[in-house]
Write a protein that holds these residues in place. Sequence first.
Motif, short mmCIF file in Angstrom:
data_model
loop_
_atom_site.label_atom_id
_atom_site.label_comp_id
_atom_site.label_asym_id
_atom_site.label_seq_id
_atom_site.Cartn_x
_atom_site.Cartn_y
_atom_site.Cartn_z
N ARG A 1 0.84 -1.22 0.00
CA ARG A 1 0.00 0.00 0.00
C ARG A 1 0.87 1.26 0.00
O ARG A 1 0.57 2.22 -0.70
N THR A 2 1.94 1.24 0.79
CA THR A 2 2.84 2.41 0.83
C THR A 2 3.50 2.61 -0.52
O THR A 2 3.58 3.73 -1.03
N ARG A 3 3.96 1.54 -1.12
CA ARG A 3 4.59 1.63 -2.44
C ARG A 3 3.60 2.18 -3.47
O ARG A 3 3.95 3.07 -4.27
N ALA A 4 2.39 1.68 -3.46
CA ALA A 4 1.37 2.16 -4.39
C ALA A 4 1.06 3.63 -4.15
O ALA A 4 0.89 4.41 -5.10
N ARG A 5 0.99 4.03 -2.89
CA ARG A 5 0.73 5.44 -2.56
C ARG A 5 1.86 6.33 -3.05
O ARG A 5 1.63 7.40 -3.60
N LEU A 6 3.09 5.89 -2.87
CA LEU A 6 4.25 6.64 -3.36
C LEU A 6 4.22 6.77 -4.88
O LEU A 6 4.44 7.86 -5.41
N GLN A 7 3.94 5.68 -5.55
CA GLN A 7 3.93 5.74 -7.01
C GLN A 7 2.80 6.63 -7.51
O GLN A 7 3.00 7.44 -8.42
N ALA B 1 1.39 9.17 -5.94
CA ALA B 1 1.75 10.57 -5.64
C ALA B 1 2.80 11.07 -6.62
O ALA B 1 2.71 12.19 -7.14
N ALA B 2 3.79 10.24 -6.90
CA ALA B 2 4.86 10.62 -7.83
C ALA B 2 4.31 10.87 -9.22
O ALA B 2 4.60 11.91 -9.83
N ALA C 1 7.55 12.25 -1.42
CA ALA C 1 7.39 11.67 -0.08
C ALA C 1 6.36 12.45 0.73
O ALA C 1 5.48 11.84 1.36
N ARG C 2 6.46 13.76 0.68
CA ARG C 2 5.51 14.60 1.43
C ARG C 2 4.07 14.37 0.93
O ARG C 2 3.16 14.21 1.72
N GLN D 1 13.21 4.98 -10.79
CA GLN D 1 12.58 3.67 -10.62
C GLN D 1 11.07 3.75 -10.46
O GLN D 1 10.37 2.81 -10.79
N VAL D 2 10.56 4.88 -9.98
CA VAL D 2 9.12 5.05 -9.86
C VAL D 2 8.48 4.90 -11.24
O VAL D 2 7.39 4.36 -11.38
N VAL D 3 9.19 5.35 -12.26
CA VAL D 3 8.66 5.33 -13.62
C VAL D 3 9.03 4.05 -14.36
O VAL D 3 8.19 3.43 -15.00
N VAL D 4 10.28 3.64 -14.29
CA VAL D 4 10.73 2.53 -15.14
C VAL D 4 10.74 1.17 -14.46
O VAL D 4 10.87 0.16 -15.15
N ASP D 5 10.60 1.11 -13.15
CA ASP D 5 10.59 -0.18 -12.46
C ASP D 5 9.41 -0.99 -12.97
O ASP D 5 8.27 -0.53 -12.93
#
Length: 186
Positions: free
Chosen positions: A10-16, A18-19, A37-38, A56-60
């Motif tokens: 869930r945290t990873r999905a939220r970060l992605q 938001a990014a 992050a904020r 990595q947020v984009v290409v991972d």
Amino acid sequence: MTPSDDRRARTRARLQAAALELFEQHGYDATTVAQVARAAGVTEMTFYRHFGSKEQVVVDDPSDPLIVAAVADQPPDLPPLVRAARGVRLAWRRLPITDDAPVRTRISLAARTPSLLPVMRASTAATEEGVAARLVADGTAPHEAAVAAAAVMAALMAGLVRWAGDDDASLADVVERTLDVVEAIS
């Protein structure tokens, strides 16, 4: 999935999410990890625990390791190009992608952001090398394996970039259509 794994996902999905939202609003290069992050309600350290870099947020891509395994699942007596194409097809069919929108956003963003193009190419090259190595391990000549892997990955990237820019088809449909073209060539 353990509660810890679920929380991590869930945290990873939220970060992605938001990014990607910030990248779309302000541009990739103008957005900082601190802003991402904020917006996700976490620290920069948490961001880096989930993504080693902003790129990595984009290409991972979760499909990359699955592609090599799926190529290994194909009969070794198939021509290398067909084997690679069918492996990629199988890997995509195994992916649990239920929402095309984030994938479309990531690919579109990478395709139109000059600073991301080398990272995207490096990611694709790593998958290409893995596919070629798998083909060689199963008896394909190194030159043939390299060409087959490069052809399939280039076709896949071309199909995905076109789809992200202006194709209304689903992600699954564009992958299938792209690999149909590759198999027809062989």
